[in-house]
Design a protein around this motif. Structure first.
Motif, PDB file in Angstrom:
ATOM      1  N   GLU A 191       0.832  -1.200   0.000  1.00  0.00           N
ATOM      2  CA  GLU A 191       0.000   0.000   0.000  1.00  0.00           C
ATOM      3  C   GLU A 191       0.873   1.259   0.000  1.00  0.00           C
ATOM      4  O   GLU A 191       1.857   1.346   0.742  1.00  0.00           O
ATOM      5  N   PRO A 192       0.532   2.246  -0.831  1.00  0.00           N
ATOM      6  CA  PRO A 192       1.303   3.493  -0.834  1.00  0.00           C
ATOM      7  C   PRO A 192       1.051   4.316   0.427  1.00  0.00           C
ATOM      8  O   PRO A 192       0.011   4.186   1.082  1.00  0.00           O
ATOM      9  N   ARG A 193       2.027   5.134   0.759  1.00  0.00           N
ATOM     10  CA  ARG A 193       1.924   6.076   1.882  1.00  0.00           C
ATOM     11  C   ARG A 193       1.660   7.449   1.293  1.00  0.00           C
ATOM     12  O   ARG A 193       2.364   7.885   0.379  1.00  0.00           O
ATOM     13  N   HIS A 194       0.647   8.138   1.807  1.00  0.00           N
ATOM     14  CA  HIS A 194       0.188   9.390   1.212  1.00  0.00           C
ATOM     15  C   HIS A 194       0.510  10.576   2.120  1.00  0.00           C
ATOM     16  O   HIS A 194       0.341  10.515   3.344  1.00  0.00           O
ATOM     17  N   TYR A 195       0.935  11.678   1.484  1.00  0.00           N
ATOM     18  CA  TYR A 195       1.228  12.919   2.203  1.00  0.00           C
ATOM     19  C   TYR A 195       0.707  14.095   1.386  1.00  0.00           C
ATOM     20  O   TYR A 195       0.529  14.003   0.171  1.00  0.00           O
ATOM     21  N   GLN A 196       0.496  15.205   2.096  1.00  0.00           N
ATOM     22  CA  GLN A 196       0.069  16.438   1.456  1.00  0.00           C
ATOM     23  C   GLN A 196       1.023  17.565   1.839  1.00  0.00           C
ATOM     24  O   GLN A 196       1.578  17.572   2.942  1.00  0.00           O
ATOM     25  N   GLU A 197       1.210  18.501   0.941  1.00  0.00           N
ATOM     26  CA  GLU A 197       1.884  19.760   1.263  1.00  0.00           C
ATOM     27  C   GLU A 197       1.010  20.888   0.727  1.00  0.00           C
ATOM     28  O   GLU A 197       0.385  20.752  -0.331  1.00  0.00           O
ATOM     29  N   ARG A 198       0.988  22.007   1.458  1.00  0.00           N
ATOM     30  CA  ARG A 198       0.113  23.121   1.057  1.00  0.00           C
ATOM     31  C   ARG A 198       0.741  24.437   1.506  1.00  0.00           C
ATOM     32  O   ARG A 198       1.071  24.601   2.686  1.00  0.00           O
ATOM     33  N   VAL A 199       0.902  25.345   0.567  1.00  0.00           N
ATOM     34  CA  VAL A 199       1.509  26.641   0.874  1.00  0.00           C
ATOM     35  C   VAL A 199       0.650  27.756   0.283  1.00  0.00           C
ATOM     36  O   VAL A 199       0.287  27.714  -0.900  1.00  0.00           O
ATOM     37  N   LYS A 200       0.336  28.763   1.101  1.00  0.00           N
ATOM     38  CA  LYS A 200      -0.438  29.920   0.641  1.00  0.00           C
ATOM     39  C   LYS A 200       0.420  30.754  -0.309  1.00  0.00           C
ATOM     40  O   LYS A 200       1.579  31.047  -0.029  1.00  0.00           O
ATOM     41  N   LEU A 201      -0.158  31.164  -1.436  1.00  0.00           N
ATOM     42  CA  LEU A 201       0.572  31.920  -2.445  1.00  0.00           C
ATOM     43  C   LEU A 201       0.420  33.423  -2.192  1.00  0.00           C
ATOM     44  O   LEU A 201      -0.457  34.086  -2.758  1.00  0.00           O
ATOM     45  N   TYR A 202       1.282  33.948  -1.357  1.00  0.00           N
ATOM     46  CA  TYR A 202       1.279  35.384  -1.102  1.00  0.00           C
ATOM     47  C   TYR A 202       2.099  36.114  -2.167  1.00  0.00           C
ATOM     48  O   TYR A 202       3.223  35.716  -2.492  1.00  0.00           O
ATOM     49  N   THR A 203       1.549  37.197  -2.691  1.00  0.00           N
ATOM     50  CA  THR A 203       2.297  38.032  -3.616  1.00  0.00           C
ATOM     51  C   THR A 203       3.298  38.897  -2.843  1.00  0.00           C
ATOM     52  O   THR A 203       3.240  38.995  -1.613  1.00  0.00           O
ATOM     53  N   ARG A 204       4.187  39.542  -3.579  1.00  0.00           N
ATOM     54  CA  ARG A 204       5.151  40.443  -2.937  1.00  0.00           C
ATOM     55  C   ARG A 204       4.430  41.529  -2.137  1.00  0.00           C
ATOM     56  O   ARG A 204       4.800  41.801  -0.984  1.00  0.00           O
TER      57      ARG A 204
END
Length: 249
Positions: A191-204
């Motif tokens: 069985e595969p192991r699942h992960y998530q990554e999430r980053v807010k896209l802030y402008t300059r």
């Protein structure tokens, strides 16, 4: 339910990002040292230090380093690499830095170790903490991705093999966040192991507004560790270099 960043920075993270090398960290630290202009022996906080590549390079450059990270696994790896016990390694959430007010000459937050949370207020809390622990006149570097560059160069899907593992990564931009879904499985099956990554896209401009809101000031914005100025459409990164203003007498 655990947040994604509480689950993703474990043993498999070491596999996914094993390509990040010590030589690259040394080059980046050399550039950071030139931007900060700190005297030898200055106290520096590496906030979200991960495996400690930059912390150790900074210690070798003559600074007193504290490395803070939430991941016990990454801190264990950092301690294993710290053969001379040069760095103070501390486990903590970036929203609650375990240090006294006005404690550090500089604070570093590197390689997009920001934007992890769901509310702007939580990201502002991180910046407030950076300001709190900086001495008046103290410097900071916040190294973040450039949203425009990410949108143009996003690779929707990639697959690779490493150490007998298949690593599949799917990337999307959704509702103001860049997201990565990772599946890792043994080449022999299972069985595969699942992960998530999430980053807010802030402008300059959004980032600048938050930084200034907490009382910090930006002196320079670089587009990479080669030192060139930030170009909104073409720079791979937004590297903010600034300071906590010195108190008026």
């Amino acid at each position: 339910m655990a947040e994604w960043y509480e689950k993703s920075f474990g043993e498999d993270y070491l596999l996914i990002y094993k390509h990040r090398d010590v030589q690259g960290a040394a080059h980046e630290v050399q550039q950071m040292v030139s931007w900060l202009s700190l005297s030898e022996g200055s106290s520096v906080l590496d906030l979200c230090c991960g495996m400690g590549r930059h912390s150790l390079a900074l210690a070798e450059a003559g600074y007193r380093i504290t490395g803070v990270d939430l991941s016990d696994v990454l801190l264990r790896k950092a301690r294993e690499c710290d053969k001379k016990n040069q760095v103070a390694w501390i486990a903590s959430d970036m929203r609650h830095i375990p240090a006294d007010d006005e404690h550090f000459d500089a604070v570093l937050n590197l390689f997009t170790s920001f934007g992890y949370f769901t509310k702007d207020e939580e990201h502002i809390k991180v910046l407030e903490e950076i300001c709190r622990v900086l001495k008046p006149g103290g410097k900071f570097i916040i190294d973040f991705l450039n949203p425009a560059y990410v949108e143009r160069h996003l690779v929707p899907e990639s697959v690779r093999e490493s150490e007998g593992q298949r690593i599949e990564e799917k990337r999307t931009i959704d509702n103001g966040y860049v997201k990565k879904a990772i599946a890792i499985s043994d080449l022999d099956g299972g069985e595969p192991r699942h992960y998530q990554e999430r980053v807010k896209l802030y402008t300059r401009d959004e980032f600048k507004m938050m930084i200034e809101e907490v009382g910090l000031r930006i002196d320079q914005i670089h587009g990479s560790y080669d030192g060139e100025a930030y170009e909104p459409e073409s720079s791979p990164r937004m590297i903010f270099v600034g300071r906590r203003p010195a108190e008026e007498s």
